[in-house]
Scaffold this active site. Structure first.
Site, PDB file in Angstrom:
ATOM      1  N   ASP A 109       0.864  -1.180   0.000  1.00  0.00           N
ATOM      2  CA  ASP A 109       0.000   0.000   0.000  1.00  0.00           C
ATOM      3  C   ASP A 109       0.907   1.240   0.000  1.00  0.00           C
ATOM      4  O   ASP A 109       1.421   1.637  -1.051  1.00  0.00           O
ATOM      5  CB  ASP A 109      -0.906  -0.097   1.239  1.00  0.00           C
ATOM      6  CG  ASP A 109      -1.967   0.974   1.300  1.00  0.00           C
ATOM      7  OD1 ASP A 109      -1.950   1.902   0.474  1.00  0.00           O
ATOM      8  OD2 ASP A 109      -2.835   0.918   2.191  1.00  0.00           O
ATOM      9  N   LYS A 131      -1.144  -1.352  -4.635  1.00  0.00           N
ATOM     10  CA  LYS A 131      -1.840  -0.070  -4.779  1.00  0.00           C
ATOM     11  C   LYS A 131      -0.780   0.980  -5.088  1.00  0.00           C
ATOM     12  O   LYS A 131      -0.389   1.752  -4.197  1.00  0.00           O
ATOM     13  CB  LYS A 131      -2.544   0.308  -3.466  1.00  0.00           C
ATOM     14  CG  LYS A 131      -3.873  -0.342  -3.219  1.00  0.00           C
ATOM     15  CD  LYS A 131      -4.478   0.241  -1.933  1.00  0.00           C
ATOM     16  CE  LYS A 131      -5.825  -0.361  -1.616  1.00  0.00           C
ATOM     17  NZ  LYS A 131      -6.300   0.069  -0.268  1.00  0.00           N
TER      18      LYS A 131
HETATM   19  C1  PRP Z   1      -0.816  -5.042   5.825  1.00  0.00           C
HETATM   20  C2  PRP Z   1      -0.223  -5.811   4.661  1.00  0.00           C
HETATM   21  C3  PRP Z   1       1.164  -5.217   4.539  1.00  0.00           C
HETATM   22  C4  PRP Z   1       0.963  -3.787   4.943  1.00  0.00           C
HETATM   23  C5  PRP Z   1       0.879  -2.961   3.691  1.00  0.00           C
HETATM   24  O1  PRP Z   1      -0.414  -5.674   7.004  1.00  0.00           O
HETATM   25  O2  PRP Z   1      -0.182  -7.194   4.909  1.00  0.00           O
HETATM   26  O3  PRP Z   1       2.074  -5.849   5.420  1.00  0.00           O
HETATM   27  O4  PRP Z   1      -0.263  -3.737   5.690  1.00  0.00           O
HETATM   28  O5  PRP Z   1       0.709  -1.602   4.000  1.00  0.00           O
HETATM   29  P1  PRP Z   1       1.828  -0.502   3.721  1.00  0.00           P
HETATM   30  O6  PRP Z   1       2.350  -0.726   2.338  1.00  0.00           O
HETATM   31  O7  PRP Z   1       1.043   0.787   3.831  1.00  0.00           O
HETATM   32  O8  PRP Z   1       2.880  -0.612   4.758  1.00  0.00           O
HETATM   33  P2  PRP Z   1      -1.055  -5.414   8.456  1.00  0.00           P
HETATM   34  O9  PRP Z   1      -0.136  -4.525   9.240  1.00  0.00           O
HETATM   35  O10 PRP Z   1      -2.479  -4.961   8.283  1.00  0.00           O
HETATM   36  O11 PRP Z   1      -1.000  -6.817   9.157  1.00  0.00           O
HETATM   37  P3  PRP Z   1      -1.715  -8.210   8.757  1.00  0.00           P
HETATM   38  O12 PRP Z   1      -0.890  -8.802   7.618  1.00  0.00           O
HETATM   39  O13 PRP Z   1      -1.616  -9.043   9.994  1.00  0.00           O
HETATM   40  O14 PRP Z   1      -3.135  -7.917   8.341  1.00  0.00           O
END
Ligand code: PRP
Length: 175
Positions: free
Chosen positions: A101, A129
């Protein structure tokens, strides 16, 4: 009231694309062994499905890195909750993510892992994204680019729910 979820990418489309990625990765790592790093919790479903289609020898380890709480927006902090159980020095490493993201999590994690001196390290994400990127990160393999909506399914959650949906969905407001 139940959340509404609109199908963005069907189960068949997701599975077909993962199969293609597996074939591409197998070709590019021919003659080598691949060490997969699954970033918990989100990438567990993608990692399992992808690994089935990789034909070179595969080992798997897990790491938990969190930058999000239970809400829909980032808290802005990256922390290692559970580290790998094996060293990665001199290994060919493929980091598997469910979504990139802002890139904050992955830019931090990739730099941290590079310091452990792998032979090579690349990143594979099911979803990307690119319009949301604030922290540049090299992504070698991308399943699908998705719009800036709240995505659930295939490991992606909302308050820990919906990770097990077999399709990629867009979460709407409660009705
Ligand atoms: C989500 C996803 C990535 C991160 C991406 O993890 O799995 O690791 O967010 O977002 P970014 O590019 O803005 O850093 P999350 O912290 O939600 O943990 P999860 O995998 O346990 O859902």
């Amino acid at each position: 009231m139940a959340d509404t979820i609109k199908v963005l990418i069907s189960e068949e489309q997701v599975k077909e694309r993962i199969k293609e990625l597996g074939a591409q990765i197998s070709k590019e790592y021919e003659g080598k062994s691949l060490h997969l790093i699954c970033i918990l919790k989100g990438s567990i479903f993608f990692t399992c499905e992808l690994a089935r289609y990789i034909t070179v020898p595969v080992t798997i380890d897990f790491i938990t890195v969190s930058s999000y709480g239970n809400g829909k927006t980032s808290t802005g902090k990256v922390s290692i909750i559970r580290d790998l159980t094996e060293g990665i020095q001199a290994r060919d490493v493929l980091v598997i993510e469910d979504i990139v993201d802002t890139g904050r999590t992955l830019s931090y994690l990739m730099e941290m892992l590079k310091e452990r001196k792998p032979a090579s390290i690349k990143l594979c994400t099911l979803l990307d994204k690119p319009n949301r990127r604030t922290h540049p990160v090299d992504v070698e393999y991308v399943g699908f680019e998705v719009p800036d909506e709240f995505i659930v399914g295939w490991g992606l959650d909302y308050a820990q729910n919906y990770r097990n949906l077999p399709y990629i969905g867009i979460l709407g407001d409660e009705e």
